[in-house]
Design a protein around this motif. Structure first.
Motif, short mmCIF file in Angstrom:
data_model
loop_
_atom_site.label_atom_id
_atom_site.label_comp_id
_atom_site.label_asym_id
_atom_site.label_seq_id
_atom_site.Cartn_x
_atom_site.Cartn_y
_atom_site.Cartn_z
N ARG A 1 0.84 -1.21 0.00
CA ARG A 1 0.00 0.00 0.00
C ARG A 1 0.87 1.25 0.00
O ARG A 1 0.51 2.26 -0.60
CB ARG A 1 -0.93 -0.03 1.21
CG ARG A 1 -2.00 1.03 1.20
CD ARG A 1 -3.06 0.75 2.24
NE ARG A 1 -3.98 -0.29 1.80
CZ ARG A 1 -4.99 -0.76 2.53
NH1 ARG A 1 -5.16 -0.30 3.76
NH2 ARG A 1 -5.79 -1.69 2.06
N ASN A 2 2.02 1.22 0.68
CA ASN A 2 2.94 2.35 0.65
C ASN A 2 3.52 2.56 -0.74
O ASN A 2 3.70 3.69 -1.19
CB ASN A 2 4.06 2.14 1.66
CG ASN A 2 3.70 2.61 3.05
OD1 ASN A 2 4.12 3.68 3.48
ND2 ASN A 2 2.90 1.83 3.75
N ALA A 3 3.81 1.46 -1.42
CA ALA A 3 4.33 1.57 -2.79
C ALA A 3 3.31 2.26 -3.69
O ALA A 3 3.65 3.17 -4.46
CB ALA A 3 4.66 0.18 -3.34
N LEU A 4 2.05 1.85 -3.58
CA LEU A 4 1.00 2.47 -4.40
C LEU A 4 0.75 3.91 -3.98
O LEU A 4 0.45 4.76 -4.83
CB LEU A 4 -0.29 1.65 -4.30
CG LEU A 4 -0.46 0.49 -5.29
CD1 LEU A 4 -0.61 1.02 -6.71
CD2 LEU A 4 0.69 -0.50 -5.23
N GLY A 5 0.90 4.21 -2.68
CA GLY A 5 0.76 5.59 -2.23
C GLY A 5 1.81 6.50 -2.84
O GLY A 5 1.53 7.65 -3.19
N ALA A 6 3.04 5.97 -2.98
CA ALA A 6 4.11 6.75 -3.60
C ALA A 6 3.85 6.97 -5.08
O ALA A 6 4.06 8.07 -5.61
CB ALA A 6 5.45 6.04 -3.39
N VAL A 7 3.38 5.93 -5.76
CA VAL A 7 3.06 6.06 -7.19
C VAL A 7 1.96 7.10 -7.39
O VAL A 7 2.02 7.94 -8.29
CB VAL A 7 2.64 4.69 -7.76
CG1 VAL A 7 2.08 4.85 -9.17
CG2 VAL A 7 3.83 3.73 -7.76
N LYS A 8 0.93 7.06 -6.55
CA LYS A 8 -0.16 8.04 -6.66
C LYS A 8 0.36 9.46 -6.39
O LYS A 8 -0.09 10.41 -7.01
CB LYS A 8 -1.26 7.70 -5.66
CG LYS A 8 -2.14 6.52 -6.05
CD LYS A 8 -3.27 6.36 -5.04
CE LYS A 8 -4.14 5.15 -5.35
NZ LYS A 8 -5.25 5.02 -4.37
N ALA A 9 1.30 9.58 -5.45
CA ALA A 9 1.84 10.90 -5.13
C ALA A 9 2.55 11.51 -6.34
O ALA A 9 2.35 12.69 -6.66
CB ALA A 9 2.80 10.81 -3.95
N VAL A 10 3.37 10.72 -7.01
CA VAL A 10 4.09 11.22 -8.18
C VAL A 10 3.11 11.55 -9.30
O VAL A 10 3.23 12.58 -9.97
CB VAL A 10 5.13 10.19 -8.65
CG1 VAL A 10 5.74 10.60 -9.98
CG2 VAL A 10 6.22 10.05 -7.59
N THR A 11 2.12 10.70 -9.51
CA THR A 11 1.11 10.96 -10.53
C THR A 11 0.34 12.23 -10.22
O THR A 11 0.08 13.06 -11.10
CB THR A 11 0.14 9.77 -10.63
OG1 THR A 11 0.87 8.58 -10.93
CG2 THR A 11 -0.90 10.00 -11.72
N ALA A 12 -0.03 12.41 -8.96
CA ALA A 12 -0.77 13.61 -8.55
C ALA A 12 0.06 14.87 -8.78
O ALA A 12 -0.45 15.89 -9.28
CB ALA A 12 -1.17 13.50 -7.09
N ALA A 13 1.35 14.82 -8.42
CA ALA A 13 2.21 15.97 -8.63
C ALA A 13 2.33 16.29 -10.11
O ALA A 13 2.28 17.46 -10.52
CB ALA A 13 3.60 15.70 -8.03
N SER A 14 2.48 15.25 -10.93
CA SER A 14 2.60 15.45 -12.37
C SER A 14 1.34 16.08 -12.96
O SER A 14 1.41 17.03 -13.75
CB SER A 14 2.89 14.11 -13.05
OG SER A 14 2.98 14.26 -14.45
N LEU A 15 0.18 15.58 -12.56
CA LEU A 15 -1.08 16.14 -13.05
C LEU A 15 -1.23 17.60 -12.64
O LEU A 15 -1.66 18.44 -13.44
CB LEU A 15 -2.26 15.32 -12.52
CG LEU A 15 -2.47 13.93 -13.13
CD1 LEU A 15 -3.56 13.17 -12.37
CD2 LEU A 15 -2.86 14.04 -14.61
#
Length: 466
Positions: A407-421
């Motif tokens: 879940r932490n791995a997916l949280g990090a992926v979402k964070a980078v995607t959110a920043a990019s968007l």
């Protein structure tokens, strides 16, 4: 509203800030109280025995989270940020063998873990899901002193009286005097617009109202050093994690494969996600094994922020130490707003309050160091948090392993995607961060208790333990 960066990011031991660091700190506080004059000690009375009980979420998942172990360590005078991880088992074993605790500066007290440490699942305490009671008795078994403590998330511990005062102070919006006392994202953006400063600059100004710039930078560097060390340990260690689920560490093997791909120049369209994931998993495998981590904002979500900082260093050619400091300051600003207006505790609002908050903090920090405006930073945090809404906390066997590590791995992926968007836009967006935080709070209130770190619902009851 002012919550220091060092309140958001605390160095301590795993596997849980609420269930490990909190009880350990509560035990420290009770020991300090015994030696103080802040209670009506009967003439000639001497403390001979200490007993304690864990309630609510602490009772349900305390064994899996190592809460009993943390209490023993705390009663031996060990503190979360300084205890030697290599000696913890030895210290606990000594108490179990002798039936006594011998904290420095104290005469020593009787304490039999099997009978004096109770997991009370039947009687939750009214203030918070993570409640505990410490009691001291004399040689004739007469009660001398009793205190209730609550572990409210992120390693914070308060008494029942302090908890009431905290809630009252929120209503009054009173706090320390700082130049930018934002208590909401709306206020933060308004202050940024008026001042022409970034979120990191405003947060720095608030911190420097109570410490020097040199002290602040040294503290921020110490936080990142602890995070980096945790990643490095997680990438080197392997084997089965403790607790009985027989879950094997995977970060080292994944890291070895990624390094091999890197050296051979093999094309990998998932490269960035793979590195993010392995960094986050390395931290949370260390946390699950009881190693030293940094609350970000909790232990259960400790991998998201370090993973995205390491990602920033790995893939951004302009990354430097000043950038890491700005990242941490920005992330702490967002984390403070979430904690003030909702919760970062899985026992209160589910994992949306842990990994969701961590992802929002990481997205904000990354957007900031990538050149984002305050509006884009706020947007990044909102995107990341919005897509964790409703996430339950249902650790199998009460261990911070499944689903927590991935879940932490997916949280990090979402964070980078959110920043990019967010960086692709102009900062104008439909859902304000404040509305998202309030939605998380309401969702937590409505969420069934079995989905809030009790291991009585969700994956915890639908996956057969091996």
């Amino acid at each position: 509203m002012f919550l220091s960066v060092f309140d958001v990011f605390k160095i301590g031991i795993g596997p849980s800030s609420s269930h490990t660091m909190g009880p350990m700190s509560a035990a420290n506080r009770f020991l300090d109280l015994i030696l103080s004059s802040d209670w009506p000690r009967p003439s000639g009375a001497q403390v001979a025995t200490i007993r304690m009980s864990l309630h609510g979420s602490l009772a349900y998942t305390g064994v899996g989270h190592g809460s009993d172990r943390a209490v023993i360590l705390g009663l031996m005078g060990e503190r979360p940020d300084s205890v030697d991880p290599d000696r913890m088992d030895e210290i606990v074993a000594e108490v179990e063998r002798t039936g006594r605790i011998t904290p420095p500066g104290h005469p020593g007290y009787a304490f039999q873990p099997k009978t004096d440490l109770i997991f009370d699942k039947k009687n939750p305490l009214p203030g918070h899901a993570n409640g505990m009671t410490f009691s001291a008795y004399d040689r004739d078994d007469r009660l001398l002193l009793k205190r209730i403590y609550y572990s409210v998330g992120g390693g914070f511990v308060v008494t029942d009286t302090e908890l009431e005062q905290m809630r009252a102070s929120k209503a009054r919006a009173s706090d320390k005097k700082v130049p930018f006392p934002f208590a909401s994202a709306k206020q933060m953006l308004e202050m940024a617009e008026r001042s022409g400063m970034t979120i990191a600059q405003m947060k720095r100004a608030n911190e420097e109202a109570t410490m020097s710039r040199e002290e602040l930078d040294a503290g921020l560097d110490r936080i990142w050093t602890a995070m980096k060390s945790c990643i490095d340990r997680g990438l080197k260690n392997e084997g089965i994690m403790p607790g009985g689920l027989k879950v094997r560490r995977r970060a080292r093997s994944i890291h070895d494969k990624l390094q091999e791909e890197w050296r051979s120049n093999k094309a990998n369209p998932l490269l960035a996600n793979d590195w993010l994931s392995v960094y986050a998993m390395a931290v949370n495998e260390e946390n699950a094994a009881g190693g030293r981590v940094v609350t970000s904002p909790t232990n259960g979500a400790a991998g998201v922020v370090p993973a995205t900082i390491r990602y920033y260093l790995h893939f951004h050619e302009d990354a430097d130490q000043d950038g890491i400091r700005d990242y941490l300051l920005t992330a702490a600003a967002v984390g403070g707003i979430i904690k003030h207006n909702a919760s970062i505790s899985g026992a209160e609002v589910g994992c949306q309050g842990e990994v969701g908050s961590a992802s929002a903090m990481a997205a904000a920090g990354l957007a900031a160091v990538m050149g984002g405006t305050p509006e884009q930073v706020e947007n990044a945090a909102e995107i990341a948090l919005e897509h964790h809404l409703g996430m339950t906390c249902d650790p199998i066997a009460g261990l911070v392993q499944v689903p927590c590590i991935e879940r932490n791995a997916l949280g990090a992926v979402k964070a980078v995607t959110a920043a990019s968007l967010a960086l692709k836009g102009d900062g104008v967006h439909f859902v304000p961060l404040d509305a998202c935080i309030e939605t998380m709070r309401q969702t937590g209130v409505d969420m069934n208790e079995k989905y809030k770190e009790t291991s009585t619902g969700g994956l915890a009851v639908n996956v057969v333990e091996c």
